[in-house]
Design an enzyme around this catalytic site. Structure first.
Site, PDB file in Angstrom:
ATOM      1  N   HIS A 160       5.904   3.814  11.338  1.00 23.83           N
ATOM      2  CA  HIS A 160       5.469   2.437  10.614  1.00 23.83           C
ATOM      3  C   HIS A 160       5.333   0.999  11.515  1.00 23.83           C
ATOM      4  CE1 HIS A 160       5.060  -0.279   7.770  1.00 23.83           C
ATOM      5  NE2 HIS A 160       5.932   0.143   6.584  1.00 23.83           N
ATOM      6  N   ASP A 376     -15.647   6.694   4.157  1.00 23.95           N
ATOM      7  CA  ASP A 376     -16.801   7.683   4.202  1.00 23.95           C
ATOM      8  C   ASP A 376     -17.010   8.116   4.868  1.00 23.95           C
ATOM      9  OD1 ASP A 376     -18.438   9.097   4.009  1.00 23.95           O
ATOM     10  OD2 ASP A 376     -20.032   7.650   2.966  1.00 23.95           O
TER      11      ASP A 376
END
Length: 456
Positions: A160, A376
């Site tokens: 992170h 996608d």
């Protein structure tokens, strides 16, 4: 769900370097990046139903990741720590961890719809020894698991300190573009972490109560880590409209604000803390567009703050929802460019402290606009895209996410994974359903299960 098992056969983990040689250099993280509370790895899932018969998703993703690492080459490096706990990336091109895997099951074994918490998480995102270390360790791990039905799961965990939700989506979009054959990226990555460094000299202008620990005299806010339960809750148009009826008609509020006000109140009641205990709500506020000029579009570092709404248990529990809503709106509005600079200054002057980690704190990150549900890779949008579970972080049980989701009826809404002690979770379910029932005139008022959609 707790007895849910299936077998995953994994190839040996390998280090995946950038597809081309990259610069060897040292890059400092910003003073927002390297605060102690961000020194952990975030797990996320992208689940695709059909990969087709033409292209192997493992090979396509592996190749695309290697290409993306050419532009995002700091991810292929290793973190080192300098004097003053300052983190710096040694960009040495060693690579990330990549795992190829196969499952002896179909995706339908998970049921429908697919959502967190996911069973067998460790099988689908294997914690290679040392892979969750912060220093001198890979900064990212990817496991792609093929299923018998032709679907696959792209599981990711990343350090992170290197990126926030928007930052990691920039990287994943780069992977998607390379997977489609693109040779250049629509949004080139931008490092420029100096933009969020402390000033010289540092000058803290705000109180920054997000970094204070406020414990009850009885010290009853320690988290019972062996008694935590994960459940997910769905809030569609009907539920959100009902919650809006709990506030005065003239009071304006975003979906995030009204949902947060209700969840914070119900969670606080469920924890059964001392009436005078201080509880806090910390909301993730993206600051990128609050700067003048805004941070560059390709900036993939941590660009957020988590300002605090603070109340006693008694006031939060007994007042109408408008009370908690006002506190949250005031906290959000406090974040400005000056506030972000003050946070960076605070880090340098106070040893880069961790934010409040008692169970009386509740941290929420809204990722409904991150784009993870539309990523996608060549097989259309995922049937699920987002965090693998709630309660992630150095201390489990205090954080959650608002994730874009479509339920079994095709309704678009928000799924909220929560992690709480078992007894508190039971109370929370009754409280939130009772709150909804009070305005929906539900026959199951106080005992409904319309928003509880998964448990583990």
């Amino acid at each position: 769900m707790s007895s849910f098992v299936f077998n995953v056969t994994r190839h040996a983990p390998e280090l995946l370097p950038p597809a081309e040689q990259t610069p060897y250099e040292f890059k400092e993280l910003s003073d927002i990046d390297d605060q102690d509370g961000l020194r952990f790895h975030i797990p996320s899932f992208l689940i695709y139903e059909h990969s087709g018969d033409q292209n192997d998703p493992v090979m396509v993703i592996k190749k695309a990741v290697a290409k993306a690492l050419v532009s995002y080459y700091p991810f292929a490096g290793r973190l080192r720590e300098k004097e003053g706990r300052k983190l710096v990336v040694e960009c040495n091109g060693e690579g990330i961890i990549f795992i190829e895997a196969n499952a002896n099951a179909n995706l339908k074994i998970f049921g429908y719809p697919l959502l967190p918490p996911f069973p067998c998480l460790d099988e689908l995102l294997w914690h290679v020894p040392g892979s969750t270390d912060i220093l001198d360790a890979p900064l990212m791990l990817i496991q792609v698991t093929r299923f018998k039905c032709g679907g696959f799961i792209f599981a990711l965990q990343y350090n992170h300190t290197m990126a926030d939700a928007q930052g990691i989506m920039l990287f994943l979009n780069a992977v998607a573009e390379h997977a489609s054959g693109a040779q250049s990226l629509s949004t080139p990555p931008v490092w420029q972490r100096h933009l969020l460094n402390a000033r010289k000299p540092p000058h803290v202008k705000f109180q920054h109560r997000e970094y204070e620990e406020v414990l009850a005299e009885t010290n009853d806010t320690l988290i019972p880590v062996n008694d935590l339960v994960d459940k997910s809750f769905f809030f569609g148009p009907k539920q959100i409209a009902a919650l809006r009826r709990l506030i005065p008609p003239h009071q304006k509020a975003s979906t995030f604000e009204i949902l947060s006000a209700c969840l914070w109140r119900c969670r606080t009641i469920a924890l059964q803390l001392h009436p005078q205990q201080l509880v806090r709500f910390m909301c993730i506020v993206n600051s990128r567009n609050l700067f003048n000029p805004p941070l560059p579009p390709g900036y993939y570092g941590n660009g957020f703050a988590f300002p605090v709404a603070l109340s006693t248990v008694s006031k939060l529990s007994r007042n109408p929802i408008g009370y908690s809503l006002n506190l949250i709106q005031q906290a959000k509005s406090a974040v400005t460019e000056e506030y972000m600079k003050s946070v960076a200054d605070f880090m340098v002057l106070n040893g880069r402290p961790r934010f409040s980690t008692s169970i009386s704190s509740f941290i929420v990150s809204d990722v409904t606009r991150s784009g993870s549900d539309n990523l996608d890779l060549g097989w259309g949008s995922p049937v699920y895209g987002g965090p693998a579970k709630g309660g992630v972080g150095a201390v489990p049980g205090i954080s959650s996410f608002y994730i874009p989701f479509k339920n079994v009826n095709g309704e678009k809404g928000i799924v909220v994974p929560l992690c709480l002690p078992a007894n508190a979770m039971e109370i929370f379910v009754k409280e939130i359903n009772g709150l909804l029932g009070s305005v929906l005139n539900s026959p199951n008022k106080g005992h409904g299960s319309s928003i509880l959609i998964s448990s583990l």
